[in-house]
Design a protein around this motif. Structure first.
Motif, PDB file in Angstrom:
ATOM      1  N   GLY A 114       0.817  -1.206   0.000  1.00  0.00           N
ATOM      2  CA  GLY A 114       0.000   0.000   0.000  1.00  0.00           C
ATOM      3  C   GLY A 114       0.853   1.260   0.000  1.00  0.00           C
ATOM      4  O   GLY A 114       0.659   2.161  -0.819  1.00  0.00           O
ATOM      5  N   GLY A 143       0.659   4.871   5.242  1.00  0.00           N
ATOM      6  CA  GLY A 143       1.752   3.925   5.161  1.00  0.00           C
ATOM      7  C   GLY A 143       3.037   4.479   5.733  1.00  0.00           C
ATOM      8  O   GLY A 143       3.066   5.571   6.297  1.00  0.00           O
ATOM      9  N   GLU A 215      -8.626   9.039   2.456  1.00  0.00           N
ATOM     10  CA  GLU A 215      -9.265   7.727   2.639  1.00  0.00           C
ATOM     11  C   GLU A 215     -10.771   8.002   2.720  1.00  0.00           C
ATOM     12  O   GLU A 215     -11.209   8.725   3.629  1.00  0.00           O
ATOM     13  N   GLN A 251      -7.392   0.123   2.486  1.00  0.00           N
ATOM     14  CA  GLN A 251      -8.112  -0.639   3.516  1.00  0.00           C
ATOM     15  C   GLN A 251      -9.594  -0.827   3.184  1.00  0.00           C
ATOM     16  O   GLN A 251     -10.225  -1.787   3.606  1.00  0.00           O
TER      17      GLN A 251
HETATM   18  C1  PLP Z   1      -5.459   3.389   4.168  1.00  0.00           C
HETATM   19  C2  PLP Z   1      -4.097   2.793   4.133  1.00  0.00           C
HETATM   20  N1  PLP Z   1      -3.205   3.229   3.227  1.00  0.00           N
HETATM   21  C3  PLP Z   1      -1.974   2.707   3.138  1.00  0.00           C
HETATM   22  C4  PLP Z   1      -1.557   1.720   3.987  1.00  0.00           C
HETATM   23  C5  PLP Z   1      -0.173   1.153   3.873  1.00  0.00           C
HETATM   24  O1  PLP Z   1      -0.230  -0.129   3.344  1.00  0.00           O
HETATM   25  P1  PLP Z   1       0.995  -1.133   3.526  1.00  0.00           P
HETATM   26  O2  PLP Z   1       1.062  -1.502   4.965  1.00  0.00           O
HETATM   27  O3  PLP Z   1       0.676  -2.283   2.609  1.00  0.00           O
HETATM   28  O4  PLP Z   1       2.215  -0.405   3.079  1.00  0.00           O
HETATM   29  C6  PLP Z   1      -2.443   1.221   4.960  1.00  0.00           C
HETATM   30  C7  PLP Z   1      -2.019   0.164   5.907  1.00  0.00           C
HETATM   31  O5  PLP Z   1      -2.588  -0.027   6.947  1.00  0.00           O
HETATM   32  C8  PLP Z   1      -3.747   1.774   5.032  1.00  0.00           C
HETATM   33  O6  PLP Z   1      -4.643   1.359   5.932  1.00  0.00           O
END
Ligand code: PLP
Length: 433
Positions: A114, A143, A215, A251
């Protein structure tokens, strides 16, 4: 329930010795098997899993169709590098994402996680608009890479020691009514839009903004849905000012909120959709999905990845999406999610410690408060401990860790769901008495 047996295993000792302690450790269980909505420790103790690898196992741990796809693909080709040739799993997955994502988002760049996809989306926005600045929201989590950390604002501890971060990032309030001086959803929307307007007037001219990233339902920051009107206004502001609207659906994607993507609730199509987590059911895969025209403006060779779009991860993703479609899990997420929220409200809604129960599909949060009506951080950590003692894994979210979040597999068996919710209720009562 059998009692949780504590066994000091060699694996645990080795883990303590050799794994970096930088990562927060929620439990020290040694897990040897995970299937559906359950996992088992080395002692053979069975747990119900309400975390799903942090919203990754939307179709449950090790769904047979996903396992089969992984076996078949890995016996054929594990890795090539997407810049050294086309292969079917990645191309078919890109085609599938083009079909199921909203609007005209038809072209995909694959990454491994992510955060990495978020980084790529920022690079895309800067490269395409030739503008430097990004607007993100307080409470958001995007992230842990340096780029994604620069956007993340759900806890100062995630940024502590790492500054200076990527420049040109400005944060404005997320429409989280409970944490703002607002009385209604309309009020909250207006308040946050005003703060954005003020930012444009006082600090950063909109012509210098490459992207607004949000988000649609805040995850780590507390399981808080943004009002539809707010997202619709963001769309308009972006359009009026030549700014790209990026939705981080890492998410919320793949049925978690009762629609395939959370953006559908507001009927808003972002310019860039960022996906990961449930995409490949546990194999590392992220995706930046945008319209062809936008991708065509991202100059070839200025971004890339060794492993991104790995054949096995893409095969797992295709199988996983197929399961979501064939088992009707988007519709189930909405239906079962509503039932869970109803039950929680009935059983817990009157407790003074429960500040709010909210949910969109099967993305459900129970926010707690203490006697001073301050965030119920300590209550939540007791609930987690109580639940674990009764073999239920649950976790928290919220800037203060004051919210229990439920991230059940979308296909969780009714009986397991019932058992898990019963344990959760008991744990809450034990934690607050
Ligand atoms: C909304 C959101 N974006 C990005 C990320 C980052 O993803 P990753 O842990 O795969 O790097 C997360 C991880 O919890 C997330 O919830």
């Amino acid at each position: 329930m059998t009692e949780h047996v504590e066994k000091k295993s060699e694996i645990r000792e080795l883990a303590v010795k050799h794994l970096s302690p930088v990562m927060t450790r929620i439990t020290d269980l040694v897990v040897t098997k995970a299937q559906g909505a359950k996992f088992w420790t080395e002692d053979g103790v069975e747990y119900i899993d309400f975390v799903s690898g942090v919203a990754v196992n939307a179709v449950g741990h090790a769904h047979p169709a996903v396992v089969k796809a992984i076996h078949e693909q890995s016996s054929n080709m594990i890795h090539l590098g997407l810049n050294y040739g086309y292969y079917e799993s990645a191309v078919r997955l890109a085609q599938k994402l083009a079909a199921i994502t909203p609007g005209n988002l038809d072209t995909v760049f694959f990454s491994n996680s992510g955060a990495e996809a978020i980084d790529g989306a920022i690079k895309l926005a800067r490269a395409v608009t030739k503008r430097p600045n990004i607007i993100a929201f307080e409470g958001s989590f995007h992230g842990r890479t340096l780029g994604a950390t620069s956007l993340t604002a759900s806890s100062s501890k995630y940024r502590k020691y790492y500054e200076p971060l990527v420049g040109g990032v400005y944060h404005v309030p997320y429409p989280y009514q409970r944490q703002l001086p607002c009385q209604s959803e309309e009020d909250t929307t207006e308040y946050c839009l005003n703060r954005l307007t003020k930012l444009f007037e006082l600090i950063v001219d909109p012509t210098q903004v490459a992207a607004i990233i949000i988000e649609p339902v805040m995850g780590e920051g507390g399981y808080v849905p943004a009002p539809a009107a707010f997202l619709q206004q963001l769309r308009k502001i972006a359009d009026d000012n030549g700014i790209l609207l990026i939705f981080d659906e890492v998410q919320t994607g793949f049925g978690r909120t009762g629609t395939m993507f959370a953006s559908e609730h507001a009927g808003v199509v972002p310019d860039v959709l960022v996906l990961a987590k449930a995409l490949a059911s546990g194999l590392p895969l992220g995706a930046i999905v945008a319209n062809r025209d936008l991708h065509d403006k991202w100059q070839t060779g200025t971004h890339g990845s060794t492993f991104g779009g790995n054949p096995v991860a893409c095969a797992a993703a295709l199988a996983s999406i197929q399961v979501i479609e064939q088992e009707g899990l988007v519709e189930r997420s909405e239906r079962v999610g509503n039932q869970i929220v109803e039950r929680l409200k009935l059983e817990l809604g009157d407790l003074p410690s429960v500040a709010e129960i909210r949910g969109v599909g099967m993305m459900i949060g129970i926010e707690f408060q203490d006697e001073q009506v301050k965030p119920g951080t300590a209550i939540v950590s007791r609930i987690r401990e109580e639940a674990l003692k009764q073999q239920l894994l649950v976790t928290s979210c919220g800037v203060y860790g004051q919210t229990i979040r439920l991230m059940l597999p979308l296909n969780i068996d009714d009986n397991v769901l019932d058992q898990g919710l019963t344990i959760l209720k008991q744990s809450i009562f034990n934690a607050i008495k």
